[in-house]
Design a protein around this motif. Structure first.
Motif, PDB file in Angstrom:
ATOM      1  N   THR A 182     -30.942 -53.233 -45.810  1.00 57.21           N
ATOM      2  CA  THR A 182     -32.366 -53.094 -46.090  1.00 57.21           C
ATOM      3  C   THR A 182     -33.046 -52.180 -45.076  1.00 57.21           C
ATOM      4  O   THR A 182     -32.504 -51.874 -44.020  1.00 57.21           O
ATOM      5  CB  THR A 182     -33.052 -54.472 -46.066  1.00 57.21           C
ATOM      6  OG1 THR A 182     -32.907 -55.043 -44.769  1.00 57.21           O
ATOM      7  CG2 THR A 182     -32.462 -55.412 -47.111  1.00 57.21           C
ATOM      8  N   GLY A 183     -34.249 -51.793 -45.426  1.00 57.89           N
ATOM      9  CA  GLY A 183     -35.078 -50.993 -44.530  1.00 57.89           C
ATOM     10  C   GLY A 183     -35.610 -49.762 -45.217  1.00 57.89           C
ATOM     11  O   GLY A 183     -35.195 -49.397 -46.318  1.00 57.89           O
ATOM     12  N   LYS A 184     -36.580 -49.156 -44.552  1.00 57.90           N
ATOM     13  CA  LYS A 184     -37.257 -47.977 -45.080  1.00 57.90           C
ATOM     14  C   LYS A 184     -36.910 -46.775 -44.209  1.00 57.90           C
ATOM     15  O   LYS A 184     -37.075 -46.819 -42.987  1.00 57.90           O
ATOM     16  CB  LYS A 184     -38.768 -48.220 -45.093  1.00 57.90           C
ATOM     17  CG  LYS A 184     -39.551 -47.175 -45.844  1.00 57.90           C
ATOM     18  CD  LYS A 184     -41.010 -47.562 -45.995  1.00 57.90           C
ATOM     19  CE  LYS A 184     -41.248 -48.581 -47.055  1.00 57.90           C
ATOM     20  NZ  LYS A 184     -41.108 -48.105 -48.431  1.00 57.90           N
TER      21      LYS A 184
ATOM     22  N   GLN B  98     -38.974 -45.064 -41.173  1.00 56.52           N
ATOM     23  CA  GLN B  98     -39.676 -46.139 -40.478  1.00 56.52           C
ATOM     24  C   GLN B  98     -38.680 -47.028 -39.734  1.00 56.52           C
ATOM     25  O   GLN B  98     -38.748 -47.134 -38.513  1.00 56.52           O
ATOM     26  CB  GLN B  98     -40.482 -46.972 -41.476  1.00 56.52           C
ATOM     27  CG  GLN B  98     -41.227 -48.152 -40.885  1.00 56.52           C
ATOM     28  CD  GLN B  98     -42.018 -48.867 -41.954  1.00 56.52           C
ATOM     29  OE1 GLN B  98     -42.855 -48.253 -42.615  1.00 56.52           O
ATOM     30  NE2 GLN B  98     -41.752 -50.144 -42.143  1.00 56.52           N
ATOM     31  N   ASP B  99     -37.761 -47.649 -40.470  1.00 61.63           N
ATOM     32  CA  ASP B  99     -36.805 -48.596 -39.880  1.00 61.63           C
ATOM     33  C   ASP B  99     -35.419 -47.997 -39.672  1.00 61.63           C
ATOM     34  O   ASP B  99     -34.657 -48.504 -38.846  1.00 61.63           O
ATOM     35  CB  ASP B  99     -36.619 -49.821 -40.804  1.00 61.63           C
ATOM     36  CG  ASP B  99     -37.921 -50.423 -41.249  1.00 61.63           C
ATOM     37  OD1 ASP B  99     -38.763 -50.682 -40.384  1.00 61.63           O
ATOM     38  OD2 ASP B  99     -38.083 -50.638 -42.467  1.00 61.63           O
ATOM     39  N   LEU B 100     -35.080 -46.993 -40.448  1.00 62.38           N
ATOM     40  CA  LEU B 100     -33.708 -46.490 -40.488  1.00 62.38           C
ATOM     41  C   LEU B 100     -33.660 -44.988 -40.250  1.00 62.38           C
ATOM     42  O   LEU B 100     -34.555 -44.249 -40.678  1.00 62.38           O
ATOM     43  CB  LEU B 100     -33.071 -46.786 -41.850  1.00 62.38           C
ATOM     44  CG  LEU B 100     -32.997 -48.248 -42.280  1.00 62.38           C
ATOM     45  CD1 LEU B 100     -32.524 -48.348 -43.720  1.00 62.38           C
ATOM     46  CD2 LEU B 100     -32.081 -49.027 -41.361  1.00 62.38           C
TER      47      LEU B 100
ATOM     48  N   ASP C 182     -28.229 -43.917 -40.841  1.00 61.73           N
ATOM     49  CA  ASP C 182     -28.211 -45.280 -41.397  1.00 61.73           C
ATOM     50  C   ASP C 182     -28.312 -45.226 -42.920  1.00 61.73           C
ATOM     51  O   ASP C 182     -27.616 -45.952 -43.630  1.00 61.73           O
ATOM     52  CB  ASP C 182     -29.381 -46.118 -40.867  1.00 61.73           C
ATOM     53  CG  ASP C 182     -29.324 -46.393 -39.381  1.00 61.73           C
ATOM     54  OD1 ASP C 182     -28.222 -46.440 -38.812  1.00 61.73           O
ATOM     55  OD2 ASP C 182     -30.421 -46.579 -38.782  1.00 61.73           O
TER      56      ASP C 182
ATOM     57  N   THR D 228     -40.655 -43.643 -46.443  1.00 59.38           N
ATOM     58  CA  THR D 228     -42.081 -43.464 -46.192  1.00 59.38           C
ATOM     59  C   THR D 228     -42.572 -42.213 -46.917  1.00 59.38           C
ATOM     60  O   THR D 228     -41.763 -41.337 -47.262  1.00 59.38           O
ATOM     61  CB  THR D 228     -42.343 -43.316 -44.678  1.00 59.38           C
ATOM     62  OG1 THR D 228     -41.630 -42.167 -44.212  1.00 59.38           O
ATOM     63  CG2 THR D 228     -41.916 -44.558 -43.909  1.00 59.38           C
TER      64      THR D 228
ATOM     65  N   ALA E 175     -32.231 -50.170 -48.791  1.00 56.81           N
ATOM     66  CA  ALA E 175     -32.492 -48.806 -48.343  1.00 56.81           C
ATOM     67  C   ALA E 175     -32.224 -47.774 -49.430  1.00 56.81           C
ATOM     68  O   ALA E 175     -32.936 -46.774 -49.537  1.00 56.81           O
ATOM     69  CB  ALA E 175     -31.650 -48.503 -47.105  1.00 56.81           C
TER      70      ALA E 175
END
Length: 154
Positions: free
Chosen positions: A51-53, A56-58, A62, A102, A144
């Motif tokens: 998971t993740g955006k 932003q997160d990744l 990734d 994003t 993701a």
């Protein structure tokens, strides 16, 4: 292992997961003539959803790793559709990749390259394909990446 695709997977140290079950009211794949349409496969690893955006997160790296996981799930669905016989796979025709990112993230193609590069590494020229790589504001389960595929089979 007499199947060349299974042999190549082993050479690369890759293992296909079990073909994931549908998460809603759809089938995992449809065969029409010699064409196989595989529903979107979400990024999932041995420990669950990836998971993740992106943006932003990744990192792009990734995201590319998440796309590799999607490619392996796609091949697992192809194997299931072909009765366990991956040698029936003739070529990857098209992938459509969705990247949870994003609004200002613009490297969706680099993320989906994780899947494209992996399929080409496993299948050679038969793994080269047409493709779209697009941004999504969100994806199921917060994953993701999600990738669907069209394949030619014997």
């Amino acid at each position: 292992m007499s199947d060349p695709i299974e042999t190549r997977l082993a050479e690369l140290g890759l293992t296909l997961p079990d073909a994931p079950a549908p998460a809603a009211n759809y089938v995992p794949y449809v065969i029409s003539g010699n064409m196989l349409y595989v529903s979107g496969q979400v990024s999932m690893g041995p420990d669950g959803f990836i998971t993740g955006k992106l943006g932003q997160d990744l990192s792009v790296e990734d995201g590319a790793a998440a796309a590799v996981a999607c490619a392996l799930s796609l091949l697992a669905q192809v194997r299931a559709a072909c009765g366990g016989d991956l040698s029936r796979l003739k070529r990857v025709v098209k992938l459509t990749g969705f990247v949870n990112s994003t609004p200002d993230f613009t490297d969706q193609p680099k993320v989906i390259n994780g899947a494209s590069d992996t399929l080409a590494e496993i299948l050679g020229d038969a793994g080269r394909h047409a493709r779209s790589a697009v941004s999504a504001a969100s994806l199921p389960f917060g994953v993701a990446v999600e990738i669907e595929g069209i394949f030619e089979i014997a």
